[in-house]
Design an enzyme around this catalytic site. Sequence first.
Site, PDB file in Angstrom:
ATOM      1  N   ARG A 115      -4.483 -36.813  -6.167  1.00 36.61           N
ATOM      2  CA  ARG A 115      -5.285 -36.755  -4.937  1.00 36.61           C
ATOM      3  C   ARG A 115      -5.258 -38.064  -4.155  1.00 36.61           C
ATOM      4  O   ARG A 115      -5.350 -38.064  -2.935  1.00 36.61           O
ATOM      5  CB  ARG A 115      -6.724 -36.407  -5.298  1.00 36.61           C
ATOM      6  CG  ARG A 115      -6.824 -35.011  -5.927  1.00 36.61           C
ATOM      7  CD  ARG A 115      -7.939 -34.268  -5.297  1.00 36.61           C
ATOM      8  NE  ARG A 115      -8.248 -33.043  -5.992  1.00 36.61           N
ATOM      9  CZ  ARG A 115      -9.482 -32.607  -6.159  1.00 36.61           C
ATOM     10  NH1 ARG A 115     -10.498 -33.329  -5.737  1.00 36.61           N
ATOM     11  NH2 ARG A 115      -9.695 -31.464  -6.738  1.00 36.61           N
ATOM     12  N   ASP A 118     -22.403 -31.403   4.096  1.00 37.43           N
ATOM     13  CA  ASP A 118     -21.510 -31.724   2.979  1.00 37.43           C
ATOM     14  C   ASP A 118     -21.181 -33.207   3.107  1.00 37.43           C
ATOM     15  O   ASP A 118     -21.288 -33.780   4.197  1.00 37.43           O
ATOM     16  CB  ASP A 118     -20.214 -30.891   3.060  1.00 37.43           C
ATOM     17  CG  ASP A 118     -19.475 -30.821   1.728  1.00 37.43           C
ATOM     18  OD1 ASP A 118     -19.520 -29.758   1.071  1.00 37.43           O
ATOM     19  OD2 ASP A 118     -18.863 -31.834   1.324  1.00 37.43           O
TER      20      ASP A 118
HETATM   21  C1  LIG Z   1     -17.246 -26.555  -5.325  1.00 34.39           C
HETATM   22  S1  LIG Z   1     -17.826 -26.833  -3.693  1.00 34.39           S
HETATM   23  C2  LIG Z   1     -19.104 -25.632  -3.584  1.00 34.39           C
HETATM   24  C3  LIG Z   1     -19.155 -25.014  -2.205  1.00 34.39           C
HETATM   25  C4  LIG Z   1     -20.222 -23.938  -2.012  1.00 34.39           C
HETATM   26  N1  LIG Z   1     -21.544 -24.483  -2.188  1.00 34.39           N
HETATM   27  C5  LIG Z   1     -19.999 -22.780  -2.937  1.00 34.39           C
HETATM   28  O1  LIG Z   1     -20.773 -22.601  -3.895  1.00 34.39           O
HETATM   29  O2  LIG Z   1     -19.057 -22.009  -2.729  1.00 34.39           O
HETATM   30  C6  LIG Z   1     -18.749 -28.370  -3.887  1.00 34.39           C
HETATM   31  C7  LIG Z   1     -19.008 -29.072  -2.560  1.00 34.39           C
HETATM   32  O3  LIG Z   1     -19.973 -30.122  -2.803  1.00 34.39           O
HETATM   33  C8  LIG Z   1     -19.631 -31.211  -1.983  1.00 34.39           C
HETATM   34  N2  LIG Z   1     -20.235 -32.446  -2.512  1.00 34.39           N
HETATM   35  C9  LIG Z   1     -19.847 -33.170  -3.584  1.00 34.39           C
HETATM   36  N3  LIG Z   1     -20.626 -34.258  -3.721  1.00 34.39           N
HETATM   37  C10 LIG Z   1     -21.538 -34.218  -2.730  1.00 34.39           C
HETATM   38  C11 LIG Z   1     -22.602 -35.061  -2.328  1.00 34.39           C
HETATM   39  N4  LIG Z   1     -22.876 -36.178  -2.991  1.00 34.39           N
HETATM   40  N5  LIG Z   1     -23.343 -34.715  -1.247  1.00 34.39           N
HETATM   41  C12 LIG Z   1     -23.051 -33.572  -0.560  1.00 34.39           C
HETATM   42  N6  LIG Z   1     -22.041 -32.746  -0.881  1.00 34.39           N
HETATM   43  C13 LIG Z   1     -21.289 -33.048  -1.948  1.00 34.39           C
HETATM   44  C14 LIG Z   1     -18.114 -31.231  -1.994  1.00 34.39           C
HETATM   45  O4  LIG Z   1     -17.571 -31.943  -0.908  1.00 34.39           O
HETATM   46  C15 LIG Z   1     -17.781 -29.741  -1.962  1.00 34.39           C
HETATM   47  O5  LIG Z   1     -17.510 -29.288  -0.669  1.00 34.39           O
END
Ligand SMILES: C[S@@+](CC[C@H](N)C(=O)[O-])C[C@H]1O[C@@H](n2cnc3c(N)ncnc32)[C@H](O)[C@@H]1O
Length: 289
Positions: free
Chosen positions: A47, A151
């Site tokens: 990545r 996000d």
């Molecule tokens: C696996 S995805 C889940 C997306 C959606 N909530 C779902 O359940 O389909 C996790 C998301 O959390 C976000 N994320 C990770 N760390 C974060 C943080 N500290 N604050 C806000 N978002 C975060 C990532 O960028 C990613 O888009």
Amino acid sequence: MANLNAVERKVREYSFTDRDFERVRKLIHERAGISLSASKQDMVYSRLARRLREKGLTTFADYLRQLEAGDAHEWQAFTNALTTNLTSFYREAHHFPILAKHLAQRRRVCREPFTVWCCAASTGEEPYTIAMTVVEALNDDAPSARILATDVDTNVLATADAGIYDLERIESLTPERTRRFFLRGDGNHAGNVKVRPALRKLITFRQLNLLDAQWPVRGPFDAIMCRNVMIYFDKDTQRRILEKFAPLLRSDGLLFVGHSESLLKHTDLFKLRGKTVYELAARTQVRHG
Ligand SMILES: C[S@@+](CC[C@H](N)C(=O)[O-])C[C@H]1O[C@@H](n2cnc3c(N)ncnc32)[C@H](O)[C@@H]1O
């Protein structure tokens, strides 16, 4: 085997030591709360290698030195590279009828806009699913509702904001939903769909890091969707975030979490209402005007 060797050769294109990996783990944990397990070394390499290529660097040590020198743009690119953004429309679909029922009940006693915060919105499929749920529940294409979608990752937010997806992303939706909520691209855009403006209008997209001490969000919310993001955080971080959710929820509000995320250790804050759906424990209820 030939393939594996090719992968290995590629993996060795830039110098990436165990020490570099530990540094990356520490930095992303400090910045976004993400706990990367020791098995993620190859993932981290692949990545971040692109960032080194773009910057003309040959070692991770140099990259990390530059990063820590404080370039805000690079910090964002670093974070974007290390988030995992898997999502889909109607993911963990059992939540949406519960949300619709909650909305219908609320509408019977209150005319204020229905408010939902989707706090790990990724590329937008989740907040658009929330918006479709609201429109259908009220049978109103311009319902009184406010959906905040946030996000930490600015790349995924740009995709979400544009609302353009490959046709196959919506293949599992009913034809009726497809017609009602999406426009089909033609010509150069064949194979794409775009969220209809009326649905798009219900959502505000904004960057927000759940780790930040201050969240620039205005509650109270009827529902908070925090799904499939807590799994990346350690226990203390999860607790701090849950403590901050509680006062942002209406006293009868609902918190939705992902299928592998249990709040069993936090029964003082939230109590189980249904499968991975929680309401405030009596002690945490706050009266909102
Ligand atoms: C696996 S995805 C889940 C997306 C959606 N909530 C779902 O359940 O389909 C996790 C998301 O959390 C976000 N994320 C990770 N760390 C974060 C943080 N500290 N604050 C806000 N978002 C975060 C990532 O960028 C990613 O888009």
